[in-house]
Scaffold this motif. Structure first.
Motif, PDB file in Angstrom:
ATOM      1  N   THR A  63      37.306  89.716  87.318  1.00  0.00           N
ATOM      2  CA  THR A  63      37.240  89.739  85.861  1.00  0.00           C
ATOM      3  C   THR A  63      38.351  90.595  85.296  1.00  0.00           C
ATOM      4  OG1 THR A  63      35.772  91.658  85.793  1.00  0.00           O
ATOM      5  CG2 THR A  63      34.733  89.486  85.824  1.00  0.00           C
ATOM      6  N   SER A  64      38.725  90.255  84.081  1.00  0.00           N
ATOM      7  CA  SER A  64      39.618  91.124  83.321  1.00  0.00           C
ATOM      8  C   SER A  64      38.899  91.396  82.016  1.00  0.00           C
ATOM      9  CB  SER A  64      40.970  90.455  83.079  1.00  0.00           C
ATOM     10  OG  SER A  64      40.819  89.249  82.373  1.00  0.00           O
ATOM     11  N   GLY A  65      38.491  92.614  81.825  1.00  0.00           N
ATOM     12  CA  GLY A  65      37.703  92.983  80.661  1.00  0.00           C
ATOM     13  C   GLY A  65      36.268  93.229  81.073  1.00  0.00           C
ATOM     14  N   SER A  66      35.456  93.581  80.110  1.00  0.00           N
ATOM     15  CA  SER A  66      34.043  93.803  80.370  1.00  0.00           C
ATOM     16  C   SER A  66      33.238  93.104  79.297  1.00  0.00           C
ATOM     17  CB  SER A  66      33.722  95.297  80.393  1.00  0.00           C
ATOM     18  OG  SER A  66      34.054  95.874  79.149  1.00  0.00           O
ATOM     19  N   PHE A  67      31.978  92.876  79.578  1.00  0.00           N
ATOM     20  CA  PHE A  67      31.119  92.205  78.620  1.00  0.00           C
ATOM     21  C   PHE A  67      30.563  93.222  77.633  1.00  0.00           C
ATOM     22  CE2 PHE A  67      30.881  89.265  82.241  1.00  0.00           C
ATOM     23  CZ  PHE A  67      31.250  88.104  81.591  1.00  0.00           C
ATOM     24  N   CYS A  68      31.060  93.182  76.436  1.00  0.00           N
ATOM     25  CA  CYS A  68      30.566  94.013  75.352  1.00  0.00           C
ATOM     26  C   CYS A  68      30.161  93.074  74.227  1.00  0.00           C
ATOM     27  CB  CYS A  68      31.638  94.971  74.854  1.00  0.00           C
ATOM     28  SG  CYS A  68      32.154  96.174  76.087  1.00  0.00           S
ATOM     29  N   GLN A  69      29.193  93.481  73.434  1.00  0.00           N
ATOM     30  CA  GLN A  69      28.721  92.630  72.356  1.00  0.00           C
ATOM     31  C   GLN A  69      29.887  92.204  71.467  1.00  0.00           C
ATOM     32  OE1 GLN A  69      25.553  94.343  70.088  1.00  0.00           O
ATOM     33  NE2 GLN A  69      25.311  92.544  68.812  1.00  0.00           N
ATOM     34  N   GLY A  70      29.998  90.902  71.246  1.00  0.00           N
ATOM     35  CA  GLY A  70      31.032  90.368  70.374  1.00  0.00           C
ATOM     36  C   GLY A  70      32.373  90.132  71.034  1.00  0.00           C
ATOM     37  N   SER A  71      32.480  90.342  72.350  1.00  0.00           N
ATOM     38  CA  SER A  71      33.756  90.127  73.016  1.00  0.00           C
ATOM     39  C   SER A  71      33.574  89.178  74.197  1.00  0.00           C
ATOM     40  CB  SER A  71      34.346  91.454  73.503  1.00  0.00           C
ATOM     41  OG  SER A  71      33.525  91.996  74.511  1.00  0.00           O
ATOM     42  N   THR A  72      34.663  88.785  74.802  1.00  0.00           N
ATOM     43  CA  THR A  72      34.610  87.922  75.979  1.00  0.00           C
ATOM     44  C   THR A  72      35.338  88.593  77.132  1.00  0.00           C
ATOM     45  OG1 THR A  72      36.642  86.756  75.387  1.00  0.00           O
ATOM     46  CG2 THR A  72      34.586  85.799  74.602  1.00  0.00           C
ATOM     47  N   ALA A  73      35.013  88.163  78.324  1.00  0.00           N
ATOM     48  CA  ALA A  73      35.706  88.632  79.523  1.00  0.00           C
ATOM     49  C   ALA A  73      36.222  87.406  80.261  1.00  0.00           C
ATOM     50  CB  ALA A  73      34.783  89.450  80.414  1.00  0.00           C
ATOM     51  N   GLN A  74      37.420  87.510  80.780  1.00  0.00           N
ATOM     52  CA  GLN A  74      38.004  86.407  81.532  1.00  0.00           C
ATOM     53  C   GLN A  74      37.534  86.490  82.974  1.00  0.00           C
ATOM     54  OE1 GLN A  74      42.364  86.228  82.442  1.00  0.00           O
ATOM     55  NE2 GLN A  74      42.250  84.548  80.954  1.00  0.00           N
ATOM     56  N   LEU A  75      37.053  85.355  83.508  1.00  0.00           N
ATOM     57  CA  LEU A  75      36.628  85.269  84.908  1.00  0.00           C
ATOM     58  C   LEU A  75      37.629  84.395  85.645  1.00  0.00           C
ATOM     59  CD1 LEU A  75      33.331  84.719  83.387  1.00  0.00           C
ATOM     60  CD2 LEU A  75      33.333  86.206  85.379  1.00  0.00           C
ATOM     61  N   ASN A  76      38.118  84.899  86.761  1.00  0.00           N
ATOM     62  CA  ASN A  76      39.164  84.212  87.523  1.00  0.00           C
ATOM     63  C   ASN A  76      38.682  83.922  88.931  1.00  0.00           C
ATOM     64  OD1 ASN A  76      41.309  84.793  85.451  1.00  0.00           O
ATOM     65  ND2 ASN A  76      40.730  86.864  86.002  1.00  0.00           N
ATOM     66  N   ALA A  77      38.684  82.635  89.311  1.00  0.00           N
ATOM     67  CA  ALA A  77      38.384  82.260  90.687  1.00  0.00           C
ATOM     68  C   ALA A  77      39.689  82.265  91.471  1.00  0.00           C
ATOM     69  CB  ALA A  77      37.742  80.873  90.734  1.00  0.00           C
ATOM     70  N   THR A  78      39.578  82.286  92.780  1.00  0.00           N
ATOM     71  CA  THR A  78      40.754  82.223  93.638  1.00  0.00           C
ATOM     72  C   THR A  78      41.616  81.033  93.225  1.00  0.00           C
ATOM     73  OG1 THR A  78      39.450  83.174  95.432  1.00  0.00           O
ATOM     74  CG2 THR A  78      41.513  82.072  96.040  1.00  0.00           C
ATOM     75  N   PRO A  79      42.884  81.244  92.877  1.00  0.00           N
ATOM     76  CA  PRO A  79      43.737  80.138  92.407  1.00  0.00           C
ATOM     77  C   PRO A  79      44.216  79.234  93.538  1.00  0.00           C
ATOM     78  CG  PRO A  79      44.989  82.166  92.490  1.00  0.00           C
ATOM     79  CD  PRO A  79      43.571  82.522  92.866  1.00  0.00           C
ATOM     80  N   GLY A  80      44.694  78.047  93.176  1.00  0.00           N
ATOM     81  CA  GLY A  80      45.352  77.159  94.118  1.00  0.00           C
ATOM     82  C   GLY A  80      44.463  76.157  94.824  1.00  0.00           C
ATOM     83  N   LEU A  81      43.175  76.092  94.453  1.00  0.00           N
ATOM     84  CA  LEU A  81      42.291  75.117  95.075  1.00  0.00           C
ATOM     85  C   LEU A  81      42.340  73.815  94.283  1.00  0.00           C
ATOM     86  CD1 LEU A  81      39.407  77.575  95.908  1.00  0.00           C
ATOM     87  CD2 LEU A  81      41.124  76.664  97.465  1.00  0.00           C
ATOM     88  N   SER A  82      41.793  72.744  94.843  1.00  0.00           N
ATOM     89  CA  SER A  82      41.913  71.417  94.225  1.00  0.00           C
ATOM     90  C   SER A  82      41.068  71.247  92.965  1.00  0.00           C
ATOM     91  CB  SER A  82      41.531  70.335  95.231  1.00  0.00           C
ATOM     92  OG  SER A  82      42.444  70.319  96.293  1.00  0.00           O
ATOM     93  N   SER A  83      39.835  71.783  92.979  1.00  0.00           N
ATOM     94  CA  SER A  83      38.983  71.634  91.797  1.00  0.00           C
ATOM     95  C   SER A  83      38.003  72.788  91.701  1.00  0.00           C
ATOM     96  CB  SER A  83      38.228  70.305  91.833  1.00  0.00           C
ATOM     97  OG  SER A  83      37.301  70.288  92.904  1.00  0.00           O
ATOM     98  N   TYR A  84      37.510  72.984  90.481  1.00  0.00           N
ATOM     99  CA  TYR A  84      36.573  74.062  90.172  1.00  0.00           C
ATOM    100  C   TYR A  84      35.480  73.507  89.278  1.00  0.00           C
ATOM    101  CZ  TYR A  84      40.581  76.894  91.558  1.00  0.00           C
ATOM    102  OH  TYR A  84      41.630  77.432  92.250  1.00  0.00           O
ATOM    103  N   ALA A  85      34.256  73.979  89.482  1.00  0.00           N
ATOM    104  CA  ALA A  85      33.137  73.624  88.605  1.00  0.00           C
ATOM    105  C   ALA A  85      32.336  74.895  88.355  1.00  0.00           C
ATOM    106  CB  ALA A  85      32.261  72.558  89.250  1.00  0.00           C
ATOM    107  N   TRP A  86      32.388  75.387  87.118  1.00  0.00           N
ATOM    108  CA  TRP A  86      31.709  76.620  86.735  1.00  0.00           C
ATOM    109  C   TRP A  86      30.344  76.321  86.136  1.00  0.00           C
ATOM    110  CZ3 TRP A  86      33.571  81.600  87.275  1.00  0.00           C
ATOM    111  CH2 TRP A  86      34.918  81.725  87.625  1.00  0.00           C
ATOM    112  N   SER A  87      29.407  77.255  86.335  1.00  0.00           N
ATOM    113  CA  SER A  87      28.147  77.216  85.608  1.00  0.00           C
ATOM    114  C   SER A  87      28.446  77.600  84.163  1.00  0.00           C
ATOM    115  CB  SER A  87      27.146  78.197  86.234  1.00  0.00           C
ATOM    116  OG  SER A  87      27.637  79.527  86.146  1.00  0.00           O
TER     117      SER A  87
END
Length: 64
Positions: free
Chosen positions: A6-30
């Motif tokens: 993650t980059s950032g933290s979860f605080c009320q009214g804000s967002t945090a970026q979540l990063n999976a390992t890059p370079g794979l063929s596909s991603y499916a997030w909950s």
């Protein structure tokens, strides 16, 4: 292998970026959903990503 960082933290009214390992063929997030290596989460909780490599092998990783 897939990891979530993650980059950032979860605080009320804000967002945090979540990063999976890059370079794979596909991603499916909950929630909130997404199909790229990076999503923006706006709520604290559990996030899950299923990532598939070029050989068709899928790994699921969960972060809270």
């Amino acid at each position: 292998m897939v990891n979530i960082s993650t980059s950032g933290s979860f605080c009320q009214g804000s967002t945090a970026q979540l990063n999976a390992t890059p370079g794979l063929s596909s991603y499916a997030w909950s929630a909130p959903g997404g199909s790229s290596a990076t999503i923006n989460g706006s709520n604290a909780g559990t996030y899950t990503v299923a990532a598939t490599d070029a050989f068709g092998c899928t790994v699921t990783y969960m972060a809270t």
